[in-house]
Structure formats: C-alpha cells, structure tokens
Design an enzyme around this catalytic site. Structure first.
Site, PDB file in Angstrom:
ATOM      1  N   HIS A 149       2.227 -53.952  41.563  1.00 13.17           N
ATOM      2  CA  HIS A 149       3.284 -54.483  40.530  1.00 13.17           C
ATOM      3  C   HIS A 149       4.032 -55.473  41.052  1.00 13.17           C
ATOM      4  O   HIS A 149       4.461 -55.653  42.021  1.00 13.17           O
ATOM      5  CB  HIS A 149       4.265 -53.226  40.338  1.00 13.17           C
ATOM      6  CG  HIS A 149       3.827 -51.920  39.512  1.00 13.17           C
ATOM      7  ND1 HIS A 149       2.990 -51.070  40.154  1.00 13.17           N
ATOM      8  CD2 HIS A 149       3.873 -51.861  38.127  1.00 13.17           C
ATOM      9  CE1 HIS A 149       2.660 -50.330  39.294  1.00 13.17           C
ATOM     10  NE2 HIS A 149       3.148 -50.399  38.011  1.00 13.17           N
ATOM     11  N   LYS A 585      12.400 -48.278  29.018  1.00  8.56           N
ATOM     12  CA  LYS A 585      12.330 -49.426  28.065  1.00  8.56           C
ATOM     13  C   LYS A 585      12.337 -48.603  26.540  1.00  8.56           C
ATOM     14  O   LYS A 585      12.633 -49.270  25.633  1.00  8.56           O
ATOM     15  CB  LYS A 585      11.146 -50.264  28.250  1.00  8.56           C
ATOM     16  CG  LYS A 585      10.705 -51.164  27.242  1.00  8.56           C
ATOM     17  CD  LYS A 585       9.637 -52.289  27.863  1.00  8.56           C
ATOM     18  CE  LYS A 585       8.543 -51.645  27.996  1.00  8.56           C
ATOM     19  NZ  LYS A 585       7.732 -51.410  27.002  1.00  8.56           N
TER      20      LYS A 585
END
EC number: 4.1.1.31
Length: 923
Positions: A149, A585
């Site tokens: 990531h 999110k």
C-alpha cells in the site's frame, strides 16, 4: 548525606533538544554553503516567524504573507529545507525514545505494558490452567503481513541516508573522547550534505519489482534475526510456565506478504510477478542460510581427537569434502560442508540466479524441503549436547535452526488477493467456454451456489490446452497456476491464503474456490474422499453493510457441504479478513470501528455454533482513518474470543519503516503483537462483565448517529466531491510515484470508488484529518442530549472498556494533528464561495463539537493529556508544518490558476513529502 537529585522533565528532554539543535545547525550550514546566504536567510526568517506563530506572538497569516509570490526557484530549496529539518527531528526523537527506555530499564522500573515481560507478569498472576492454555494456543499464530500500500513517501535512498545518520548520532552519543566525537560530527556533516544533494521524490513510479525488493529488504535489516529470536524466547518462556503442555509446536511469529500477490486493482501483478516474488523471497532465505553455514564452520572447529561425535554426524562428515584429508579430524566442519553442498544444490534448483555463497559439487543431492535441512542441523545440535558442548550449540547454530524452523525455504507466506467482481466475470467465462452454463452472471444466488458446488465435486477441468479466453480470464487463470508452481517448489506455506476482496455472498467464496481448483490448488477428492485445498479461502468484508452481513455469509457458506468439507480438511480453521479502510470511508470513524467490533462478535458466535476455529485478519492501515494506532491497544480492544491465539494484520507503507527498519524497534513492535495476542487470548481484558450487552446496545445507537452525521456531509451534501477535490491535493497524490497501483479503482468522481489511501492522505495534507473523527462529536452530543447520567455512562465505559478507550485515544491522536486554521487556507481554494462556506462550516462545527465531547467524557481539557510525549512531539513539529502547509496552498493556487510548470508541480510534491514526514504518517 545529600539527597539524590530527581531528574526533571527539562533534564530528560535536554539530550533531545541538543540533538535537534546540532542537526539543525549542520543542515543550516549546509544550506548556507551550497544555496547561498539569501536562500538561507529567507529560510531562517520563515522558521523564526513560524516559531512566533506557535507562541501566538503574531497571527496565522504571518508565514503565508512571507511566502506569497515567492519565486519558485527559491521556494524549492525552502520546501526541501523544512522537509529535511523535520526528517532530522524525527531521527533525533527516535534516538531519544531509545535513550529514555534505557534509562527506565537501568532504574529498575516495571516493564512497559506492551512488553512480553509485563505480559508474563500478568499471566503468572492469573494462575492459568495448563490444559486451557494448551487448547487456546494450539493454533497460535501472530502474522504481520507486509503490503505494498503506497503510503511510504520517502525514497529508499533517503531512508538509507537517514539510517546512516542515525547510526552516527548514536555513536556520537556514546563517544567520550573529544577527538572521536569531532570525527563523528565530521562524518555526520558529510552525510547531511549527501542528503541535501539527494532528490527527495522519485522521478518514476515504483515498479512492482521495486516494491518486492523493498519489502524483502526488511528481512535483511532486522526481521531475519529478530523474528526467530523472539519465537525461541516466547516458546521457552511459556513452556517454563506450563511444562506439562507442549506449547507452540510451531513458531508463533510467521510473517506474510501481499507484495506480488495482491492484484486487486493492480494490473501489474502477473503470473511472472507471482513467481518472481516467491523466488526472490526464497533467495533471501537460502542466501542467508548458506552464509550462516560458512560462519558456523569457522566456529565449530572441534577435533575428533578431543571430542566424540554421534554416528549421524560421523555419517554427515564422511560425506563432506571429496578429499578425506581436508579438515580430516574436524567432523563438524566436514559435516557442515556436506550440508552446504546440499543446500547449494537446493538453491540452484529453485532459484533463477546463482548464489555467491553456494558451493557446487557434481551429483549433489538437493534437500527435498526445509525439514530435511533442519534434521541435519538438529543432528549437529544433538551431537554437541551429547559431548557436553551445548554452549556452542546455543549460539549461531541455535539461531540458524530457529530461522529455518520459522522461514523454511519460502521466507514468508505470499497471499493472493483479487476482487470478487473479477472472479465472477472470469468464472462466468470459464463456465461458458466449457459448456456448463452460457450465462452464469444471470443466475440468482442459490442457483450459482448449487452450480459451483457441483463443479467443485468433479475432477473434470473447465479448460483444455486449446481454450480461447479473454485477456482478463487468461491472466487470472495463469496467476493461479503460477501460485501452484510456487507451492510445488517451496511448499504450501509459500502461498497460504487466497483473499476475496469486496466479498458479499457465498458464491463469491465458491467462485474463488473454483479458480483454485482450475489452477490445481484445490483437489476435489472425487470420486473418493473429501475435497481439500492447500490455500485458505479468506472472505474480506469491507463496507459497513458487508461487515454487518459477514457472519451470515460465513454461516451460509458452512452450510454448503463441499465448502464445509474444505474447512474440515484445513483443521476446521476459517480465516476472515476485516477491512478498516473502506468501512471508514463508507461510514465514518465511529460507525466503522463499531461495525468491525460487531462483525467480530457475530463471527465469534458463528464459530462457536459451527465448531470452526476462527482466525481474524485485520486490514489495518497506518493512519487512524484506516485502522491505525498502537497495535497492542488495538489487539486488547478486540471482543472476547476474537483473538484465541491467532492474529494476522497488515503492515503498510511508512508504518513498516517506523516499526521494522531498526532491530530494537522491530523487536519491540513484534513483542507488542505477541503480548497483545497472549493477553487477549488468556486473560479477561474486555472488562465489561454483565454490562457487555447494554454497552453493545449503547454503541449500536452511537454508531447509527455517527454514520448519519457522516453521511450528511460526505454522501448527501451536493458538491461535496468537488469541494474535496478543490480543497485538498488529492489530484496530486497520484503523481507522488509512491506505489505501482493506480489511485482509483476506476475513473470516477465517486468517493466510493476512490482508494482509501488518497482519500486519507489528501485530508491529512490539508490538516483536516476528517476520516479520523468526523461524525463522532455529533453522535456523542446527540446521544447524551444534555443528560448528566448519560455522560457518566460514557465516562464509565471510557475507564473500563479497552475498545471505547482506544477509539477515543486514537481520535485524540489524529485531532491533535489537525489544524483548522490551516484547513481554512485550503478551503479558500474552492471556487464556489457558497459551497466552501457551507461545507467548511460543517467541518468546523463538527470539529469543535468533537473536541467538547472528548473533553467531557475523558475529563481531559487538552488532547493527549494522557500522552505527554506525543503531545510534546506534535507541538514541536508546528514550526516545520506551518511553512510546508502555507507553501503547499500557495503552489496549489498557482497551479489551479494556470501555472502548470514542472517546477510548481515538483514543489507541490515536495511539500506533500515533507508534510507526510512531519506528521509521521501519510495515508
């Protein structure tokens, strides 16, 4: 007799201040010498003004006014200067942390809570039953999984330079001779000059091969030595406490990686990349083993005239050097040479490049696997102990044996991951090609499950050698077949897990199983026997809805006989992965945290009812908005029964370097993972007792309120996405070249399709930190409703419940790094004044509301009142953050006004790098 002097906080921090002053002076001298006095003078004026802003001697606009209209040729060295100031300050803080830890140990103070020493004390006090401990730890595993990531903004070159300066600063600290100290300071000056002359940001995006190399580098830096040592230490400590239980038959720490196997949204992961990742990892292990054998032979020079050996070692020695006169009376050296020859032949067979440490001999027999290699090392160990030379066996030989036991020939488990949507498309194509069903995608869920279950029972492959497939399907099948080649070469631990991201149904799990069958990793067991799979099928539940339905999905999968048989063949073990980033999110900080906790409670109950052994894999990011925070606290905040001796978690981006780049840090962080796992498994850490259900119901209400408040801003306010794009540098995140993966899953203006890393990183750069707190204050305030009794309930939960305490502690950490006065400058970049005022007004109100409620519940008037060292660290960073933020806003304004010169773009990227360094996290 005089009283001993008590060390004050001023005394304790003086070495840190001295180090920062020294390094800042060295950097300042370097800038003045190489950029000229005018640039240096501007940097100094800005730095002094930033300090005055921090002391509230001047207004927040002071630095912004100084930087308005500054020539880009001057702006670039100014940005680099503050970026390097903070990088060197980070370095000094790390040294200070180690310095203070050494002082505490020397003073005989109790061990820190997250250490194994503290955990052992707690276990001793609990008087646990040996049989219960053996059962709970029968499948023990703590697995940090390194991922690619892209949140590490530092180049490897910069990281290496920082490491060298750290080592020199530590040596300077120890030096007592003035001449030696002066020499070290000269070397530090040279390193700082080299650093100043080094580019901070990458010109080209990282290739996945680069990411693989970066991930493996941590084994060479620390992990190869530290992990086996901790495994041996923990095993010895637990067996000493419960000698009747054969605890930790396998090493508890077994690392993993996603780099080269995670193809969700990364088109650059191919079959060749999978093979490359596995082969490179094996090369790290085999090269190190061969080098250790060379060193071991230097120390085991025991003579047969003085020391007897066992028949097994005599046999190994006889097969040693071709010339019997070579080390003729040194049986251990001859035996080790034979082992080295066999290991060299193994490396030659499985690696795609020669190994310098190898020694080739004709007709050498490779090892069939690491167990054979370990058996030979064990034979040497047994022989040394039989002759009374166990002291020699306890050094390098013991370390090598522990390493082989931990890493095998594969080094790390390479997880595979793909999105369920891709699986569905590929399986539909395979079924259509084979004539099984022309339109699988049109089938309802129950028909899909029935069809897939039947296919998993048959040995008939769907594809023949001449199958014509789309590019996507051919690639996916090729990747799974490459994984089978890796397993055949390095063993089943080389590819232990197959993760299904965005998993929403039983068919999503069975589609992955069908692909594994087609690739040869799943054996249907037909016509006789039960199916089995060398790879664990791992559903990943990511959104709040999927987390809520995850337990039901798993329960339904276990009702499908063929899937239940696969789980049974794996020892009744089922791993489930929980996604922290997308849930946040999707629903905001508080709602996501509670959805994860609730999902774990429900999964634990399914495991209890179905008789499976549940293992959870936590997809945590580096920042609080993506599940970050102290790992030890996070583990203790899990519900009862959720850990049960086994835990996997992702380690991402800048967190990897912070935790594993230096041996001491690596040891502490890995210790904390095991400490948390042991305590959560063996002790009652939840602390709620009979109050658990009322607390859960309370959190259900809070989470619903928080999610609604978050949705009103993020999902329901017209123009929010446009505000986000204009008021943050999200568009520029993709230009940082910090990873091989695209910033979005697909071209879109939707928040849901934006990857979590740029979402979090953009808010972080603009100092809003919205994913780490928004919606929490509104939920708490509405639920309390001015009722003192309700507020008291929350305060009680904060004191008693690790989950709730950790949620508020992490929130405080992220809010302490926010700065809404700076955020207001970013909001000015939004063209639509009405939209700007509406959305930033909502953000400012919720920020103030959250601060009020945090103070009311915790009793702390200031954030981080219970973590003074972190509070001080953040406070001290202000003078570096202020110029970087103000400069970023200035350059974003120029870029959006039409000045798209390469220098302006480079300046923005430099500020992003500097701010990520200053905040000590990025995405």
């Amino acid at each position: 007799m005089t009283e001993p002097r008590i060390e004050t906080e001023q005394d304790a921090t003086r070495p840190l201040r001295d180090d920062i002053r020294f390094l800042g002076g060295v950097l300042g001298d370097t800038i003045r010498d190489h950029e000229g006095p005018e640039v240096f003078d501007l940097i100094e004026r800005v730095r002094i003004e930033a300090f005055r802003v921090r002391r509230e001697e001047v207004g927040r606009s002071a630095v912004a006014e100084m930087l308005r209209g500054v020539d880009i040729a001057v702006a670039l060295p100014l940005i680099r200067a503050f970026s390097y100031f903070v990088l060197l300050a980070n370095l000094a803080e790390d040294i200070q942390r180690d310095r203070r830890r050494a002082v505490h140990v020397a003073a005989g103070e109790p061990p820190q809570d997250s250490s194994l020493a503290a955990t052992y004390r707690k276990l001793d006090a609990a008087a646990l039953d040996a049989a219960a401990v053996a059962d709970l730890l029968s499948d023990a595993l703590v697995s940090p999984v390194i991922t690619a990531h892209p949140t590490e903004t530092r180049r490897r070159t910069v990281f290496d330079a920082q490491t060298r300066i750290t080592e020199l600063m530590r040596a300077r600290q120890r030096a007592t001779d003035p001449a030696e100290r002066a020499a070290l300071e000269s070397r530090i000056r040279r390193q700082v000059l080299s650093l100043w002359r080094t580019a901070l940001i990458r010109l080209a995006r990282l290739r996945i091969q680069d990411e693989i190399a970066v991930g493996l580098r941590y084994y060479e830096l620390t992990l190869f030595d530290v992990i086996p040592a901790i495994n041996a230490e923990v095993r010895a400590a637990l067996r000493a406490r419960w000698p009747g239980a054969d605890l930790l038959a396998r090493p508890i720490l077994r690392p993993g990686s996603w780099i080269g196997g995670d193809r969700d949204g990364n088109p650059y992961v191919t079959a060749e990349v999978v093979r490359h990742a596995a082969t490179q990892a094996a090369g790290v292990a085999l090269r190190r083993y061969l080098a250790e054998l060379v060193e071991l032979a230097k120390t085991l020079s025991l003579s047969a005239r003085l020391v007897p050996v066992t028949p097994r070692v005599a046999e190994l020695a006889a097969a040693g050097y071709p010339d019997p006169a070579t080390h003729g009376d040194e049986p251990y050296r001859r035996a080790l040479h034979h082992i080295r020859v066999r290991l060299s032949a193994t490396a030659d067979r499985v690696l795609d490049a020669p190994v310098p440490e190898a020694v080739a001999e004709p007709d050498a027999q490779p090892y069939a696997g690491p167990r054979e290699f370990l058996d030979d090392l064990d034979a040497i160990d047994a022989s040394l102990r039989a002759s009374g030379d166990g002291l020699l066996a306890d050094d390098r030989l013991a370390a090598l044996r522990h390493a082989v036991e931990t890493f095998g020939f594969h080094l790390q488990g390479l997880d595979m991951r793909q999105n369920s949507e891709v699986h569905e498309q590929v399986v539909a194509e395979l079924l259509a090609w084979a004539g099984v069903h022309p339109a699988y995608g049109d089938l309802p869920e129950d028909a899909r499950v029935e069809l897939l279950a039947a296919e998993l029972r048959t040995r008939r492959p769907l594809l023949g050698p001449h199958a014509r497939l789309s590019e996507q399907a051919a690639k996916e099948v090729g990747i799974v077949r490459a994984a089978k080649q890796v397993v055949d070469t390095f063993g089943p631990e080389a590819v232990p897990n197959y993760i299904i991201s965005m998993c929403t149904s039983v068919s999503d799990m069975l589609e992955a199983a069908l692909l594994l069958k087609e690739g040869g990793l799943l054996d249907p067991g037909a016509p006789e026997g039960s199916p089995s799979c060398t790879v664990n099928i791992v559903p990943l539940f990511e959104t709040i809805e999927d987390l809520g339905a995850g337990a039901a999905t798993l329960a339904a999968a276990l009702e499908v006989p063929v899937y239940r048989e696969l789980v049974a063949a794996a020892g009744m073990r089922q791993e489930v992965m929980l996604g922290y980033s997308d849930s946040n999110k999707d629903g905001g900080y508080l709602a996501a945290n509670w959805a994860l906790y609730r999902a774990e409670l429900d999964l634990v109950e399914v495991a209890r009812k179905t008789g499976i052994r549940l293992r959870l894999f936590h997809g945590r990011g580096g920042t609080v908005g993506r599940g970050g925070g102290r790992s030890y606290d996070a583990i203790l905040a899990q519900p009862a029964g959720a850990v049960r001796g086994a835990l996997r978690l992702t380690e991402q981006g800048e967190v990897i370097a912070a935790k594993y780049a230096e041996p001491g840090a690596a040891h502490r962080n890995l210790e904390s993972l095991i400490a948390g796992t042991l305590e959560s498994t063996l002790l009652d850490v939840e602390g709620l007792g009979a109050d658990a259900e009322p607390a859960y119901e309370l959190m259900d209400e809070l989470a619903a309120l928080a999610r609604a408040a978050y949705a009103r801003l993020v999902h329901e306010t017209p123009g929010f996405v446009e505000y986000f794009r204009q008021s943050t540098p999200v568009a520029e995140v993709g230009d940082l070249n910090i990873g091989s993966r695209p910033a979005s899953r697909k071209p879109t203006n939707s928040v849901s399709d934006l990857r979590a890393i740029p979402w979090v990183m953009a808010w972080s750069q603009a100092r809003v930190m919205l994913p780490g707190w928004y919606g929490t204050g509104a939920a708490l305030e509405e639920w309390v409703g001015g009722d003192p009794g309700r507020l008291a309930r929350l305060t009680d939960l904060y004191r008693r419940w690790p989950f709730f305490r950790t949620v508020l502690s992490n929130l405080a950490q992220v809010m302490a790094k926010s700065d809404l006065d700076i955020a207001a400058r970013y909001a000015e970049l939004v063209d639509d004044a009405a939209l700007r005022d509406q959305i930033f007004g909502m953000i400012r109100e919720e920020h103030a509301r959250t601060l009020r409620m945090h103070a009311a519940i915790t009793g702390h008037d200031q954030l981080l009142a219970d973590n003074r060292s972190l509070a001080e660290s953040i406070h001290n960073r202000f003078p570096y953050l202020e110029p970087l933020n103000q400069m970023q806003v200035e350059l974003l304004r120029r870029l959006r006004s039409g000045d798209d010169s390469e220098l302006v773009k480079r300046g923005i990227l430099l500020t992003m790098n500097g701010l990520a360094t200053a905040l000590r996290n990025s995405g």
